[in-house]
Write an enzyme that holds these catalytic residues in place. Structure first.
Site, mmCIF file in Angstrom:
data_model
loop_
_atom_site.group_PDB
_atom_site.id
_atom_site.type_symbol
_atom_site.label_atom_id
_atom_site.label_comp_id
_atom_site.label_asym_id
_atom_site.label_seq_id
_atom_site.Cartn_x
_atom_site.Cartn_y
_atom_site.Cartn_z
ATOM 1 N N LEU A 1 0.842 -1.207 0.000
ATOM 2 C CA LEU A 1 0.000 0.000 0.000
ATOM 3 C C LEU A 1 0.873 1.251 0.000
ATOM 4 O O LEU A 1 1.926 1.299 0.628
ATOM 5 C CB LEU A 1 -0.915 0.015 1.221
ATOM 6 C CG LEU A 1 -1.836 -1.188 1.419
ATOM 7 C CD1 LEU A 1 -2.876 -0.854 2.492
ATOM 8 C CD2 LEU A 1 -2.524 -1.627 0.139
ATOM 9 N N HIS B 1 -0.363 -12.667 7.698
ATOM 10 C CA HIS B 1 0.824 -13.161 6.998
ATOM 11 C C HIS B 1 1.180 -14.545 7.540
ATOM 12 O O HIS B 1 1.184 -14.749 8.759
ATOM 13 C CB HIS B 1 1.993 -12.193 7.208
ATOM 14 C CG HIS B 1 3.219 -12.614 6.463
ATOM 15 N ND1 HIS B 1 3.352 -12.448 5.107
ATOM 16 C CD2 HIS B 1 4.347 -13.237 6.880
ATOM 17 C CE1 HIS B 1 4.515 -12.940 4.719
ATOM 18 N NE2 HIS B 1 5.145 -13.417 5.775
ATOM 19 N N ASP C 1 1.524 -0.779 7.628
ATOM 20 C CA ASP C 1 2.147 0.517 7.320
ATOM 21 C C ASP C 1 2.689 0.458 5.893
ATOM 22 O O ASP C 1 2.347 -0.440 5.135
ATOM 23 C CB ASP C 1 3.204 0.891 8.379
ATOM 24 C CG ASP C 1 4.364 -0.088 8.410
ATOM 25 O OD1 ASP C 1 4.528 -0.874 7.461
ATOM 26 O OD2 ASP C 1 5.120 -0.061 9.400
ATOM 27 N N ASP D 1 4.916 -6.195 5.235
ATOM 28 C CA ASP D 1 4.734 -7.114 6.367
ATOM 29 C C ASP D 1 5.452 -6.610 7.625
ATOM 30 O O ASP D 1 6.131 -7.384 8.324
ATOM 31 C CB ASP D 1 5.252 -8.516 5.988
ATOM 32 C CG ASP D 1 4.512 -9.088 4.783
ATOM 33 O OD1 ASP D 1 3.321 -8.791 4.626
ATOM 34 O OD2 ASP D 1 5.128 -9.824 3.995
#
Ligand code: GRF
Length: 211
Positions: free
Chosen positions: A94, A110, A142, A146
């Site tokens: 992102l 994850h 963030d 990961d």
């Protein structure tokens, strides 16, 4: 007030399905999945969502700059008044724009014990490295891969006769369990963040112990 979840996926959609089951069964109370968005047209997860009567959007990412794409996705999530974004096998990093649009309101699952084995094929990385324990992690997203604060983890053994499939299956069962727990915790707001640490408040700990 019913909290609205937006799920982003690119593939199979088993974690989406687990979340949808948990919402339906009341394990994630006062919540609904408002929209499922995929960057891939043929994602089986989109079919699964349609089969459940959940609204879907396919927003193809091909050929678009990261932020230009993210602006489209954020607009779709805002249109659906989403409170929490759950990445469920969404194969994209992102942009800062996206992360800032939902501060501490984007979760990812994850299939490793982060910070070990970030990125693709985490189960294969664990097997080839030779660790004896692996697992899965739900973390706040963030801008880095990961990498955000860890909400919860589950541990599974790596057995001598494991194949990639048997290990991935064992981890996936735990993914389905802990993702719903993490979504509930975050939606109920019963946590605070100190540095990188996600600390559950006392009320949440009591509830978990009583369950
Ligand atoms: C899961 O292993 C998840 O941990 C990772 O991508 C995979 C998605 O699987 N981020 P599914 O589409 O939810 O079945």
């Amino acid at each position: 007030m019913t909290k609205r979840i937006g799920v982003l996926l690119s593939g199979r959609g088993s974690n989406f399905e687990a979340l949808a089951e948990s919402v339906a069964a009341g394990r994630i109370p006062n919540a609904e999945i408002a929209v499922v968005i995929s960057n891939r047209e043929g994602a089986p997860g989109i079919e699964r969502a349609r089969a459940r009567g959940i609204e879907t959007r396919v927003i193809p990412s091909k050929g678009l700059e990261r932020e230009a794409y993210d602006r489209q996705v954020v607009a779709a999530l805002r249109e659906k008044q989403v409170d929490l974004v759950c990445l469920a096998g969404f194969m994209r990093l992102l942009s800062p724009y996206f992360v800032a649009a939902f501060p501490n309101r984007i979760l990812n699952i994850h299939p490793s014990l982060l910070p070990a084995f970030p990125g693709l094929e985490a189960q294969r990385q664990a097997l080839e490295y030779g660790v004896k324990w692996s697992g899965c992690t739900v973390h706040i997203v963030d801008e880095n891969l990961d990498a955000g604060p860890i909400v919860t983890q589950a541990v599974v053994p790596v057995l001598d006769d494991d194949t990639l499939e048997t290990l991935a299956d064992r981890i996936l069962k735990e993914e389905h369990r802990i993702y719903s727990e993490a979504v509930r915790l975050v939606l109920e707001g019963r946590f605070r963040i100190e540095g990188r640490r996600v600390i559950q408040t006392a009320a949440e700990k009591r509830r978990a112990n009583e369950a």
